[in-house]
Motif scaffolding. Structure first.
Motif, short mmCIF file in Angstrom:
data_model
loop_
_atom_site.label_atom_id
_atom_site.label_comp_id
_atom_site.label_asym_id
_atom_site.label_seq_id
_atom_site.Cartn_x
_atom_site.Cartn_y
_atom_site.Cartn_z
N TRP A 197 -1.87 -8.45 -3.87
CA TRP A 197 -2.60 -7.17 -4.00
C TRP A 197 -4.02 -7.29 -3.48
O TRP A 197 -4.49 -6.43 -2.73
N PHE A 198 -4.72 -8.38 -3.84
CA PHE A 198 -6.11 -8.54 -3.40
C PHE A 198 -6.18 -8.78 -1.88
O PHE A 198 -7.10 -8.29 -1.22
N VAL A 199 -5.21 -9.51 -1.33
CA VAL A 199 -5.18 -9.70 0.12
C VAL A 199 -4.96 -8.37 0.82
O VAL A 199 -5.62 -8.06 1.83
N ALA A 200 -4.05 -7.55 0.28
CA ALA A 200 -3.79 -6.23 0.85
C ALA A 200 -5.04 -5.34 0.77
O ALA A 200 -5.37 -4.62 1.72
N ILE A 201 -5.72 -5.41 -0.37
CA ILE A 201 -6.97 -4.65 -0.53
C ILE A 201 -7.99 -5.11 0.52
O ILE A 201 -8.68 -4.29 1.14
N GLY A 202 -8.08 -6.43 0.72
CA GLY A 202 -9.02 -6.95 1.70
C GLY A 202 -8.72 -6.47 3.11
O GLY A 202 -9.63 -6.03 3.83
N PHE A 203 -7.44 -6.53 3.50
CA PHE A 203 -7.06 -6.04 4.83
C PHE A 203 -7.30 -4.53 4.94
O PHE A 203 -7.75 -4.02 5.97
N ILE B 47 -2.53 1.53 5.18
CA ILE B 47 -2.52 0.50 4.14
C ILE B 47 -3.16 1.03 2.86
O ILE B 47 -2.64 0.84 1.76
N ALA B 48 -4.30 1.70 3.02
CA ALA B 48 -5.03 2.22 1.86
C ALA B 48 -4.18 3.23 1.09
O ALA B 48 -4.14 3.21 -0.15
N ILE C 99 -9.56 -2.71 3.33
CA ILE C 99 -11.00 -2.45 3.48
C ILE C 99 -11.46 -2.81 4.89
O ILE C 99 -12.23 -2.07 5.52
N LEU C 100 -10.98 -3.95 5.41
CA LEU C 100 -11.37 -4.39 6.75
C LEU C 100 -11.01 -3.36 7.81
O LEU C 100 -11.86 -2.96 8.62
N PHE C 101 -9.77 -2.89 7.79
CA PHE C 101 -9.33 -1.94 8.82
C PHE C 101 -9.87 -0.54 8.58
O PHE C 101 -10.04 0.23 9.53
N VAL C 102 -10.15 -0.18 7.33
CA VAL C 102 -10.78 1.11 7.05
C VAL C 102 -12.21 1.12 7.59
O VAL C 102 -12.67 2.11 8.18
N MET C 103 -12.93 0.01 7.39
CA MET C 103 -14.30 -0.09 7.91
C MET C 103 -14.32 0.04 9.44
O MET C 103 -15.29 0.54 10.01
N GLN C 104 -13.23 -0.41 10.10
CA GLN C 104 -13.15 -0.31 11.55
C GLN C 104 -12.55 1.02 12.00
O GLN C 104 -12.33 1.23 13.20
N LYS C 105 -12.29 1.90 11.05
CA LYS C 105 -11.81 3.25 11.34
C LYS C 105 -10.49 3.25 12.13
O LYS C 105 -10.36 3.89 13.17
N THR C 106 -9.50 2.53 11.61
CA THR C 106 -8.19 2.51 12.23
C THR C 106 -7.17 3.24 11.35
O THR C 106 -7.27 3.23 10.13
N ARG C 107 -6.19 3.83 12.01
CA ARG C 107 -5.12 4.49 11.25
C ARG C 107 -4.32 3.48 10.44
O ARG C 107 -3.79 3.82 9.38
N LEU C 108 -4.25 2.24 10.92
CA LEU C 108 -3.59 1.19 10.14
C LEU C 108 -4.28 0.99 8.80
O LEU C 108 -3.62 0.85 7.76
#
Length: 465
Positions: free
Chosen positions: A375-381, A396-397, A383-392
């Motif tokens: 769960w924490f790894v998924a949260i980390g990924f 995930i979020a 947050i990472l891809f949300v910060m980069q403004k990707t649909r992925l």
């Protein structure tokens, strides 16, 4: 009319014999818009065709027409002597994409018929660089078919077959740009090893203009490409070096073009419906085998490094030009983006309380620990891809938020049914913690849905990533 628009001193060739006798189609595209600028800067007066109604500019007369409707083309081609054919039909949803080649063939047939009736003297067509002996992708096959249709009439057609074009707002460059900017580790299929000769957009435009000015090019087909032969992996590494960052590329054999297009759709603003034909066209080498165009047009081509720098500068200009754009929605993309980012961070913080605030020993069991790590790894990924403004990242979020809502509700199952499902009964503080988490996760679901659908509109306006 300026003297430059009446006659070019080079070879004393008459190029434009009357005002607005040059037609450029596809003028809202990244190639057509640059060609318009280049022609008007040289003193030509140009008729520009678009499906949208646009206001005239100095030296440019806009005409509204859809090439899928033959009658629309009569007015557009009236008085035209030289026509640039830059039309594509790969836009739209999956259903529309499935028939893009049929639409492109119909457009070409309509255009040829209307051009013949209007007495057009020359057509200049920009297609894709193909190897006729290979089993071509639908995209490249359609580009070749369009050229064959236009050449089947009595009007002399000059065909330019280009390799990958490097230019701001171009689909191929957008794929390159966003993949490299957003991913340090790239998982790629075998097509990244296919060779190409990427060519700068301004060089393509120069070829288009010079072909019109050189009557010897009439009725001929030419391959055009940049000075370097590189594969897509090397292109990504060159762009990565320009950004001064490391890039790791892992090649796997089972990543199909269809899967690749969906991955590109989630990482970049390029839709899967456009990414798929672009990726399919990369399967085969796209290099110049016949450089006979140099007999008629020869100038110093820009390197791939120079081409990327120019495309970056053009993107900055586009962003500056669109700084004043405002979303009409009360809850636009920037607000939802911030809400989602904060919500994910708060979810992560709440999740940690299971290990420093919760007094239940269940959370230290191996199944709980494994689930928490995932769960924490998924949260980390996320947050990472949300910060980069990707649909992925938004996908995930959204999924993670729904799963988290279900988990925290199950943890509070005892409140209504007087029994515990996943662990011992939480105390009152843990119960309140779970309900608070459900509210925050619910906000994350709402905002992730909004940004997932708004991101393309936002980025299409030239907004900085």
């Amino acid at each position: 009319m300026t003297s430059a628009s009446v006659q070019k001193l080079e070879n004393m060739e008459i190029v434009e014999t009357k005002p607005y006798s040059i037609l450029v189609t596809g003028v809202t595209g990244f190639i057509g818009s640059k060609l318009l600028t280049r022609l008007t800067a040289a003193g030509y007066t140009v008729k520009a065709m678009s499906r949208r109604e646009l206001s005239d500019k100095p030296g440019i007369k806009y005409v509204q027409a859809d090439a899928l409707v033959e009658n629309d083309l009569d007015n557009a081609l009236d008085g035209v002597e030289v026509a640039y054919y830059l039309l594509h039909s790969m836009e739209g949803d999956k259903k529309e994409w499935e028939n893009f080649d049929k639409r492109e063939s119909l457009q070409a047939k309509n255009f040829l018929n209307a051009a013949t009736k209007a007495g057009v003297k020359r057509i200049i067509y920009l297609g894709g660089l193909v190897n006729d002996g290979l089993d071509l992708s639908r995209h490249m096959k359609s580009r070749k078919t369009v050229g064959d249709i236009l050449s089947s009439g009595d009007i002399p057609v000059t065909q330019l077959r280009a390799s990958i074009i490097i230019g701001a707002q171009g689909g191929s460059f957008a794929m390159l740009r966003y993949l490299v900017e957003r991913l340090r580790v790239m998982v790629c299929p075998k097509w990244v090893k296919s060779l190409a000769q990427p060519i700068c957009l301004s060089d393509v435009v120069e070829y288009l203009v010079k072909c019109m000015e050189k009557k010897e090019t009439s009725g001929k087909t030419f391959d055009i490409g940049g000075p370097e032969k590189v594969n897509y992996e090397q292109m990504m590494r060159i762009y990565s070096a320009i950004l001064n960052r490391n890039l790791f590329v892992l090649q796997i054999p089972f990543l199909t073009t269809k899967l690749s297009s969906y991955w590109i759709d989630l990482i970049t603003p390029v839709k899967a419906s456009l990414a798929r034909p672009l990726v399919e066209s990369l399967i085969h080498d796209s290099i110049v085998h016949d450089d006979s165009i140099k007999k008629y047009i020869d100038f110093e081509l820009k390197s791939l490094h120079e081409s990327i720098i120019i495309a970056q500068e053009d993107m900055i200009e586009i962003e500056e030009a669109n700084k004043g754009y405002k979303f009409s929605e009360k809850m636009g993309f920037p607000i939802n983006q911030k809400i989602l980012s904060v919500s994910l961070i708060m979810m992560a913080i709440i999740g940690t309380t299971y290990y420093w605030l919760d007094n239940r020993l269940d959370v230290f069991e191996i199944s709980w620990l494994i689930g928490s790590i995932v769960w924490f790894v998924a949260i980390g990924f996320g947050i990472l891809f949300v910060m980069q403004k990707t649909r992925l990242g938004y996908l995930i979020a959204g999924i993670l938020s729904w799963v988290t809502i279900a988990f925290w509700l199950f943890d509070n199952f005892y409140v209504i049914f007087d029994m515990s499902l996943i662990a011992q009964e939480p105390d009152i503080y843990m119960t309140l913690r779970n309900f608070l988490g459900v509210v925050i996760a619910g906000i994350a679901v709402f905002s992730s849905h909004n940004v997932f659908h708004k991101i393309r509109t936002y980025q299409a306006k030239g907004k900085r990533i």
